[in-house]
Write a protein that holds these residues in place. Sequence first.
Motif, PDB file in Angstrom:
ATOM      1  N   ASP A   5       0.854  -1.176   0.000  1.00  0.00           N
ATOM      2  CA  ASP A   5       0.000   0.000   0.000  1.00  0.00           C
ATOM      3  C   ASP A   5       0.901   1.241   0.000  1.00  0.00           C
ATOM      4  N   GLY A   6       0.302   2.405  -0.030  1.00  0.00           N
ATOM      5  CA  GLY A   6       1.068   3.641  -0.094  1.00  0.00           C
ATOM      6  C   GLY A   6       1.938   3.864   1.123  1.00  0.00           C
ATOM      7  N   GLN A  11       7.441   4.249   3.155  1.00  0.00           N
ATOM      8  CA  GLN A  11       8.468   3.791   4.096  1.00  0.00           C
ATOM      9  C   GLN A  11       9.669   3.215   3.344  1.00  0.00           C
ATOM     10  N   ASP A  12       9.400   2.478   2.268  1.00  0.00           N
ATOM     11  CA  ASP A  12      10.486   1.922   1.449  1.00  0.00           C
ATOM     12  C   ASP A  12      11.300   3.032   0.794  1.00  0.00           C
ATOM     13  N   ILE A  13      10.634   4.073   0.319  1.00  0.00           N
ATOM     14  CA  ILE A  13      11.333   5.211  -0.291  1.00  0.00           C
ATOM     15  C   ILE A  13      12.237   5.874   0.736  1.00  0.00           C
ATOM     16  N   PRO A  26      10.221  14.849  -1.805  1.00  0.00           N
ATOM     17  CA  PRO A  26       8.888  15.116  -1.282  1.00  0.00           C
ATOM     18  C   PRO A  26       7.867  14.108  -1.824  1.00  0.00           C
ATOM     19  N   VAL A  27       7.047  13.570  -0.927  1.00  0.00           N
ATOM     20  CA  VAL A  27       5.987  12.632  -1.301  1.00  0.00           C
ATOM     21  C   VAL A  27       4.693  13.118  -0.660  1.00  0.00           C
ATOM     22  N   ILE A  28       3.672  13.320  -1.481  1.00  0.00           N
ATOM     23  CA  ILE A  28       2.373  13.799  -1.000  1.00  0.00           C
ATOM     24  C   ILE A  28       1.354  12.677  -1.154  1.00  0.00           C
ATOM     25  N   LYS A  41      -1.397   8.860  10.200  1.00  0.00           N
ATOM     26  CA  LYS A  41      -0.719   7.641   9.748  1.00  0.00           C
ATOM     27  C   LYS A  41       0.172   7.939   8.533  1.00  0.00           C
ATOM     28  N   CYS A  42      -0.306   8.801   7.638  1.00  0.00           N
ATOM     29  CA  CYS A  42       0.490   9.181   6.469  1.00  0.00           C
ATOM     30  C   CYS A  42       1.765   9.899   6.885  1.00  0.00           C
ATOM     31  N   LEU A  43       1.636  10.847   7.786  1.00  0.00           N
ATOM     32  CA  LEU A  43       2.807  11.592   8.229  1.00  0.00           C
ATOM     33  C   LEU A  43       3.781  10.679   8.978  1.00  0.00           C
TER      34      LEU A  43
END
Length: 68
Positions: A5-6, A11-13, A26-28, A41-43
Amino acid sequence: MPRKDGYQTCQDIRRWERENNYSHTPVIALSANVMSDVQEKCLAAGFDDFVTKPVDFVDLSAAMSKHF
């Protein structure tokens, strides 16, 4: 993505950036889920920002302007 999932992908990035001494990209996150816990959770996963769907292009533009 069939097996990730995203959150896992972000996390892998971040892990790859650390392991390879690569600068922060930057990842949005874009999500249809507007619950406050999803944004948290995203942050926590490493996203730089969060924009809800349907995408308001003013919000997306503001998020992009902060990070790019």
